[in-house]
Design an enzyme around this catalytic site. Structure first.
Site, PDB file in Angstrom:
ATOM      1  N   ASP A 178      33.948  40.204  42.686  1.00  0.00           N
ATOM      2  CA  ASP A 178      34.481  40.814  41.472  1.00  0.00           C
ATOM      3  C   ASP A 178      35.656  41.722  41.833  1.00  0.00           C
ATOM      4  O   ASP A 178      35.477  42.730  42.509  1.00  0.00           O
ATOM      5  CB  ASP A 178      33.369  41.616  40.785  1.00  0.00           C
ATOM      6  CG  ASP A 178      33.755  42.082  39.389  1.00  0.00           C
ATOM      7  OD1 ASP A 178      34.919  41.889  38.984  1.00  0.00           O
ATOM      8  OD2 ASP A 178      32.877  42.642  38.695  1.00  0.00           O
ATOM      9  N   HIS A 180      37.199  43.250  39.477  1.00  0.00           N
ATOM     10  CA  HIS A 180      36.931  44.328  38.510  1.00  0.00           C
ATOM     11  C   HIS A 180      38.190  44.814  37.796  1.00  0.00           C
ATOM     12  O   HIS A 180      38.239  45.951  37.312  1.00  0.00           O
ATOM     13  CB  HIS A 180      36.242  45.502  39.228  1.00  0.00           C
ATOM     14  CG  HIS A 180      35.183  46.159  38.395  1.00  0.00           C
ATOM     15  ND1 HIS A 180      35.303  47.434  37.897  1.00  0.00           N
ATOM     16  CD2 HIS A 180      33.974  45.720  37.976  1.00  0.00           C
ATOM     17  CE1 HIS A 180      34.223  47.754  37.207  1.00  0.00           C
ATOM     18  NE2 HIS A 180      33.393  46.726  37.245  1.00  0.00           N
ATOM     19  N   GLU A 204      35.998  37.074  40.096  1.00  0.00           N
ATOM     20  CA  GLU A 204      35.893  37.614  38.738  1.00  0.00           C
ATOM     21  C   GLU A 204      36.975  38.651  38.467  1.00  0.00           C
ATOM     22  O   GLU A 204      37.274  39.490  39.310  1.00  0.00           O
ATOM     23  CB  GLU A 204      34.504  38.251  38.573  1.00  0.00           C
ATOM     24  CG  GLU A 204      34.258  38.844  37.203  1.00  0.00           C
ATOM     25  CD  GLU A 204      32.827  39.311  37.032  1.00  0.00           C
ATOM     26  OE1 GLU A 204      32.588  40.190  36.187  1.00  0.00           O
ATOM     27  OE2 GLU A 204      31.933  38.793  37.752  1.00  0.00           O
ATOM     28  N   GLU A 230      34.522  39.729  30.342  1.00  0.00           N
ATOM     29  CA  GLU A 230      33.617  40.792  29.909  1.00  0.00           C
ATOM     30  C   GLU A 230      34.302  41.801  29.001  1.00  0.00           C
ATOM     31  O   GLU A 230      33.636  42.516  28.255  1.00  0.00           O
ATOM     32  CB  GLU A 230      33.015  41.510  31.116  1.00  0.00           C
ATOM     33  CG  GLU A 230      34.001  42.340  31.926  1.00  0.00           C
ATOM     34  CD  GLU A 230      33.408  42.827  33.237  1.00  0.00           C
ATOM     35  OE1 GLU A 230      33.175  44.043  33.349  1.00  0.00           O
ATOM     36  OE2 GLU A 230      33.179  41.999  34.124  1.00  0.00           O
ATOM     37  N   HIS A 280      28.061  37.788  30.922  1.00  0.00           N
ATOM     38  CA  HIS A 280      28.081  39.096  31.577  1.00  0.00           C
ATOM     39  C   HIS A 280      26.881  39.896  31.084  1.00  0.00           C
ATOM     40  O   HIS A 280      26.609  39.954  29.892  1.00  0.00           O
ATOM     41  CB  HIS A 280      29.388  39.794  31.191  1.00  0.00           C
ATOM     42  CG  HIS A 280      29.585  41.157  31.752  1.00  0.00           C
ATOM     43  ND1 HIS A 280      29.398  42.308  31.010  1.00  0.00           N
ATOM     44  CD2 HIS A 280      29.984  41.570  32.974  1.00  0.00           C
ATOM     45  CE1 HIS A 280      29.679  43.361  31.764  1.00  0.00           C
ATOM     46  NE2 HIS A 280      30.031  42.941  32.959  1.00  0.00           N
TER      47      HIS A 280
END
Length: 377
Positions: A178, A180, A204, A230, A280
């Site tokens: 991720d 992020h 991700e 997400e 998610h």
């Protein structure tokens, strides 16, 4: 309609009908739980006195009739209400939600375990432990703070962490990394190239969703599957991402993106473009139960996030608020689709009320670069 702010950072919604049927939802936006609770209370003015089974009608009115629509607060409030209405309807008829959605296409779905933390540490040991506990896939954060242009040692640290995990678990365990949304376009290109040898399950949020178009060619040419979503809240938010040809896996959150009703439509839209869905869910048991009802009916659902042992769960964990924790028993890296009525779980209401007395005021950290400027967390 009653909301409960619960440790570690969750918000539950309890809706009771005049026939005594209780439905549960999880309307929360991490770090903005009180704002979502206020939005739920405002939306309740329309719902009280209505037939809870008219879910599509209520969703449409609650989304469209406020004139201003969309965004994290509004859609998270609507998501939790939607979950609770499906729970009520399933309980009233004595069937799981997935039967109301056409019946399940699978009996179970693969899940992954979080390892490390916001600043990845001891990831190899945690990955090995997760595999020993039966998980066949793990996810970790990749970089920490990264400037638009940053030093090579930051890249090498990410590579070393991922390499250690791959060495610890072997070639057959899925590894998700991720980013992020911490990475800007120039460094995203560098990191994607550097991580290619580790045959990742996915990367991700390689960049924030709003920057995807600026790096579209790089993402399309990536040998590693790209996942994101997400921080998208409706089918209209997902539309351009799905049609861009950039993303291989979308990650709508059933507590942020309008609930079961909306994510079912998002998943169907993605399926038309041969894009996978991996909901998610670093949240609580009601959110996970809603995800599993969606996973049951979405052919393109491939893997499910879950929060057991995640680094945010310090005071309470995933199984604490349900009467029968075995409903989420993980076996061979998968979890069975719950078969009970409604969402398929029984919330421990007495414990919910007990912990709501403590509540929470969780906020995500504010990070800064060494020059003092804001850094994406």
């Amino acid at each position: 309609m009653t909301t409960f702010a619960l440790p570690p950072r969750w918000l539950f919604l309890r809706i009771e009908t005049d026939e005594g049927i209780v439905g549960w939802g999880e309307p929360v936006l991490e770090g903005r739980a009180a704002s979502v609770a206020a939005a739920v209370e405002e939306l309740s003015d329309y719902l009280i006195g209505k037939d809870p089974r008219r879910i599509e009608e209520h969703w449409t009115v609650l989304y469209r009739a406020g004139f201003y629509r969309g965004g994290g607060i509004h859609m998270s409030a609507l998501a939790g209400i939607d979950q609770a209405l499906w729970d009520i309807t399933g309980k009233a008829l004595g069937v799981p939600v997935h039967e109301l959605l056409g019946g399940r296409v699978r009996d179970r779905i693969k899940v992954y375990s979080w390892i490390g933390g916001d600043r990845p540490a001891e990831t190899a040991a945690q990955a090995k432990d997760a595999v020993e506990r039966g998980f066949s896939a793990v996810k970790m954060n990749g970089p920490e703070e990264l400037q638009y242009l940053d030093s090579r040692d930051k890249v090498e640290k990410v590579v070393a962490n991922v390499a250690a995990v791959r060495e610890a678990v072997g070639p057959d365990i899925g590894i998700g990394v991720d980013f992020h949304g911490r990475v800007h376009r120039p460094m995203a290109r560098v990191l994607l190239d550097a991580l290619q040898p580790f045959h990742l399950m996915f990367v991700e949020e390689p960049v924030l969703s709003e920057h995807v178009d600026g790096i579209a060619d790089v993402l399309r040419n990536s040998a590693t599957p790209i996942a994101l979503g997400e921080r998208l809240y409706s089918r209209w938010d997902f539309k351009d991402v799905i049609t861009s040809g950039v993303v291989d896996i979308i990650q709508p959150d059933l507590s942020h993106a309008g609930g079961i009703t909306e994510v079912r439509k998002i998943a169907a839209m993605a399926e038309a473009y041969d894009i996978a869905v991996a909901p998610h869910c670093p949240l609580g048991p009601v959110a996970l139960a809603a995800c599993l009802q969606l996973d049951a009916v979405a052919y393109n659902a491939v893997i499910q996030e879950q929060s057991l042992g995640i680094h945010y769960n310090t005071s309470n964990d995933l199984l604490d608020y349900i009467a029968d924790p075995t409903v989420f028993a993980y076996d061979a890296g998968s979890v069975a689709i719950p078969q009970g009525p409604g969402l398929g779980i029984e919330v421990n209401e007495d414990y919910v009320r007990e912990r709501a007395a403590e509540g929470h005021r969780w906020r995500n950290p504010v990070w800064r670069h060494t020059d003092g400027s804001f850094a994406e967390w």
